[in-house]
Scaffold this active site. Structure first.
Site, mmCIF file in Angstrom:
data_model
loop_
_atom_site.group_PDB
_atom_site.id
_atom_site.type_symbol
_atom_site.label_atom_id
_atom_site.label_comp_id
_atom_site.label_asym_id
_atom_site.label_seq_id
_atom_site.Cartn_x
_atom_site.Cartn_y
_atom_site.Cartn_z
ATOM 1 N N PRO A 1 -37.336 -27.910 -4.748
ATOM 2 C CA PRO A 1 -36.859 -26.483 -5.537
ATOM 3 C C PRO A 1 -36.802 -26.434 -6.821
ATOM 4 C CG PRO A 1 -35.707 -27.208 -3.473
ATOM 5 C CD PRO A 1 -36.440 -28.075 -3.714
ATOM 6 N N ASP A 2 -36.620 -25.750 -7.801
ATOM 7 C CA ASP A 2 -35.941 -25.772 -8.817
ATOM 8 C C ASP A 2 -35.510 -24.235 -8.207
ATOM 9 O OD1 ASP A 2 -35.043 -25.385 -11.854
ATOM 10 O OD2 ASP A 2 -36.408 -25.441 -12.501
ATOM 11 N N LYS B 1 -36.684 -22.941 -21.212
ATOM 12 C CA LYS B 1 -35.795 -22.897 -20.763
ATOM 13 C C LYS B 1 -34.916 -21.584 -19.905
ATOM 14 C CE LYS B 1 -35.341 -27.850 -18.995
ATOM 15 N NZ LYS B 1 -34.824 -28.875 -19.553
ATOM 16 N N ASN C 1 -28.875 -39.747 -10.693
ATOM 17 C CA ASN C 1 -29.494 -39.721 -12.763
ATOM 18 C C ASN C 1 -27.245 -39.919 -12.173
ATOM 19 O OD1 ASN C 1 -27.802 -37.156 -12.733
ATOM 20 N ND2 ASN C 1 -29.808 -37.239 -11.643
ATOM 21 N N LYS D 1 -36.685 -20.241 -16.847
ATOM 22 C CA LYS D 1 -35.943 -19.963 -15.767
ATOM 23 C C LYS D 1 -35.314 -17.932 -15.768
ATOM 24 C CE LYS D 1 -35.619 -24.758 -15.268
ATOM 25 N NZ LYS D 1 -35.774 -26.271 -14.282
ATOM 26 N N LYS E 1 -34.243 -49.893 6.860
ATOM 27 C CA LYS E 1 -34.848 -50.260 5.324
ATOM 28 C C LYS E 1 -36.063 -50.665 5.326
ATOM 29 C CE LYS E 1 -32.307 -53.604 2.671
ATOM 30 N NZ LYS E 1 -31.480 -54.979 2.571
ATOM 31 N N PHE F 1 -28.124 -25.222 -17.853
ATOM 32 C CA PHE F 1 -28.048 -26.760 -18.611
ATOM 33 C C PHE F 1 -28.994 -27.193 -18.988
ATOM 34 C CE2 PHE F 1 -23.478 -28.034 -19.589
ATOM 35 C CZ PHE F 1 -22.498 -26.802 -19.221
ATOM 36 N N ASP G 1 -35.823 -33.928 -10.038
ATOM 37 C CA ASP G 1 -36.918 -33.199 -10.008
ATOM 38 C C ASP G 1 -37.488 -33.327 -8.311
ATOM 39 O OD1 ASP G 1 -36.092 -30.896 -11.744
ATOM 40 O OD2 ASP G 1 -36.613 -33.175 -13.327
HETATM 41 O O1 PMT Z 1 -21.959 -34.724 -14.849
HETATM 42 P P1 PMT Z 1 -21.700 -35.500 -16.503
HETATM 43 O O2 PMT Z 1 -21.807 -37.045 -16.210
HETATM 44 O O3 PMT Z 1 -20.773 -34.720 -17.026
HETATM 45 O O4 PMT Z 1 -22.616 -34.977 -17.262
HETATM 46 C C1 PMT Z 1 -23.564 -33.136 -17.420
HETATM 47 C C2 PMT Z 1 -24.700 -33.708 -17.764
HETATM 48 C C3 PMT Z 1 -25.126 -33.685 -18.834
HETATM 49 C C4 PMT Z 1 -25.356 -33.284 -16.330
HETATM 50 C C5 PMT Z 1 -25.245 -31.722 -17.843
HETATM 51 O O5 PMT Z 1 -24.327 -31.399 -19.115
HETATM 52 C C6 PMT Z 1 -26.206 -31.797 -18.189
HETATM 53 O O6 PMT Z 1 -27.035 -31.171 -19.136
HETATM 54 N N1 PMT Z 1 -26.719 -30.995 -16.887
HETATM 55 C C7 PMT Z 1 -28.095 -30.461 -16.381
HETATM 56 C C8 PMT Z 1 -28.845 -31.689 -16.253
HETATM 57 C C9 PMT Z 1 -30.750 -31.412 -15.544
HETATM 58 O O7 PMT Z 1 -30.892 -31.254 -14.727
HETATM 59 O O8 PMT Z 1 -30.873 -30.371 -16.669
HETATM 60 P P2 PMT Z 1 -32.853 -30.217 -16.898
HETATM 61 O O9 PMT Z 1 -32.988 -29.891 -17.758
HETATM 62 O O10 PMT Z 1 -33.486 -30.719 -15.922
HETATM 63 O O11 PMT Z 1 -32.334 -29.082 -15.774
HETATM 64 C C10 PMT Z 1 -32.475 -27.465 -16.272
HETATM 65 C C11 PMT Z 1 -31.263 -26.628 -15.265
HETATM 66 O O12 PMT Z 1 -32.198 -26.703 -14.165
HETATM 67 C C12 PMT Z 1 -30.253 -27.150 -15.516
HETATM 68 O O13 PMT Z 1 -29.295 -26.058 -15.020
HETATM 69 C C13 PMT Z 1 -30.567 -27.725 -13.451
HETATM 70 O O14 PMT Z 1 -29.179 -28.181 -12.705
HETATM 71 C C14 PMT Z 1 -30.882 -26.567 -13.067
HETATM 72 N N2 PMT Z 1 -32.571 -27.421 -12.102
HETATM 73 C C15 PMT Z 1 -33.157 -28.128 -12.629
HETATM 74 C C16 PMT Z 1 -34.611 -29.121 -11.421
HETATM 75 C C17 PMT Z 1 -33.804 -29.114 -10.325
HETATM 76 N N3 PMT Z 1 -34.835 -28.855 -9.291
HETATM 77 N N4 PMT Z 1 -33.047 -27.690 -10.076
HETATM 78 C C18 PMT Z 1 -32.633 -27.145 -10.651
HETATM 79 O O15 PMT Z 1 -32.207 -25.805 -10.385
#
Ligand code: PMT
Length: 404
Positions: free
Chosen positions: A303-304, A339, A208, A343, A287, A325, A277
């Site tokens: 895993p989350d 969330k 991403n 979470k 390849k 975040f 995810d």
């Molecule tokens: O890195 P930059 O370019 O500065 O950009 C910053 C950012 C936009 C990436 C950052 O500010 C941000 O939003 N990060 C979280 C992105 C994200 O994965 O969001 P989410 O809504 O999909 O996940 C929610 C939370 O669960 C996040 O804290 C994530 O780290 C966590 N997560 C998600 C999926 C997963 N499998 N495991 C997790 O721990």
């Protein structure tokens, strides 16, 4: 931060010593009261007269100069310093600092002062990479020293690689950070940053657009405020913030492993990483060839990590504070609230990543901080460092409460 602050500048014996003149000039211009001390070899590269003129203070020379010692007193210099910055710090000087020697004025004041230490190394690339130099630095970092640089490039010795003194402006920035609030002193924080890459075959991956800037800003500002920070970084090309321990990972599974093995010793986990995810269900060891018009790749859930941390805390009744975040493109508030609950977080920082200037890649972000039992705190568009500081204000206060 620097106005009227007592900054002690220690100059080691390397060709980069000439840049120390600019460092002293910038610090003085920013309002700091600068005292220079030099190693004998430092004096061979730059004159005391130059530094005296720039700092407006006498530069003591010889450890055994009875008149000067009586007049200035290295202990008095060490005592009044609010910050000691050593630039350039040669391999030899770093080794002597790590060993606790006090055989010249710089090492003597370093041993005598209780002020925080900023080190800006400069040396040949092989000396920099030598395991002994790295071990010496690790010793100093373990004692709380902030290391800024070195930068990579063409070196005075003719080699190309890491070893250049960083620009004086970067050293001044490290000094500013160091003199900021120390409200997280001794706190143990873990920050995740950047994307994860999920391999499809040896040359392709799912990923991403996260650059890591947001997470690196949080890690850097937390370290500047005195926290012991572990940064678990996905694949990004950003320099490690000063004073931060960095662990590089590639996939979500590796990130989970890095977080879980450290969780017990951490007081707060901040998950700024954009974790994939899903990952390809099968990794092709060769390849994938383009035989067909279409190619379907089946995916399986990763895993989350954050949700697992939340569940563990619920199940055991203890664990670090959790700050997630939320990267959203619509209905940000509802998604962040959801969330926060699902979470098991204490804080969720929601950014609308569809908004210009906010979210992925850039240097700014517009976020709203959601917490349990508190109104959402909506912040304006700010540089990511300032977003980090506002978030850390909240974390500092939660950690304070958790400790009471
Ligand atoms: O890195 P930059 O370019 O500065 O950009 C910053 C950012 C936009 C990436 C950052 O500010 C941000 O939003 N990060 C979280 C992105 C994200 O994965 O969001 P989410 O809504 O999909 O996940 C929610 C939370 O669960 C996040 O804290 C994530 O780290 C966590 N997560 C998600 C999926 C997963 N499998 N495991 C997790 O721990």
């Amino acid at each position: 931060m620097l106005k009227n602050r007592e900054v002690l500048v220690g100059i080691g014996g390397g060709i980069a010593a000439y840049k120390a003149a600019e460092l002293v000039r910038l610090l003085t211009k920013a309002g700091a009261r600068v005292q220079v001390v030099m190693t004998p070899s430092g004096e061979r590269f730059i004159s005391r007269l130059t530094l005296q003129a720039l700092s407006g203070r006498q530069v003591p020379a010889d450890l055994f100069d009875a008149d000067e010692e009586a007049e200035i007193g290295h202990i008095r210099i060490a005592d009044r310093a609010e910050l000691l910055v050593i630039a350039p710090a040669t391999a030899n000087l770093i080794a002597r600092l790590a060993a606790g020697l006090a055989d010249d004025l710089v090492t003597m004041v370093a041993l005598a002062t209780r002020a925080p230490l900023v080190i800006a190394p400069a040396m040949n690339v092989n000396m920099w990479k030598h395991p002994q130099t790295q071990a010496n630095l690790a010793t100093l970092i373990g004692r709380g020293a902030i290391v800024v640089g070195p930068a990579a490039g063409e070196l005075a010795c003719g080699w190309v690689g890491e070893g250049r003194l960083v620009e004086p402006e970067a050293i001044v920035a490290a000094c500013r950070s160091c003199l900021g609030p120390r409200d997280l002193a001794g706190r143990r924080l873990l920050v995740t940053a950047g994307p994860t890459h999920e391999p499809i075959d040896p040359v392709r991956f799912l990923g991403n657009r996260s650059s890591g800037k947001m997470g690196f800003a949080v890690a850097g500002r937390a370290a500047a405020r005195g926290a012991k920070v572990t940064l678990v970084a996905g694949p990004v090309a950003l320099p490690t913030p000063a004073g931060v321990e960095r662990i590089d990972v590639t996939t979500a599974v590796e990130m989970r492993q890095a977080v879980m093995t450290r969780r017990e010793s951490i007081e707060c986990i901040i998950k700024a990483a954009a974790v994939a995810d899903y990952r390809p269900a099968h990794f092709s060891s060769s390849k994938i060839k383009k035989h067909e018009a279409e190619l379907a790749i089946s995916l399986e859930r990763n895993p989350d990590i954050l949700a697992e941390l939340g569940q563990l805390r619920r199940a055991t009744g203890h664990g670090p504070l959790l700050c997630g975040f939320a990267a959203e493109t619509e209905e940000t508030t509802a998604a962040a609230q959801e969330k926060l609950e699902r979470k098991g977080c204490d804080l969720v920082v929601a950014n609308n990543v569809a908004e210009p200037g906010s979210g992925f890649g850039g240097d700014t972000n517009r976020v709203t901080i959601f917490a349990r039992n508190a109104a959402p705190e909506e912040l304006p568009l700010l540089p990511k460092e300032q977003v980090a500081d506002r978030l850390l204000d909240r974390i500092a206060s939660l950690l304070g409460t958790a400790n009471e």
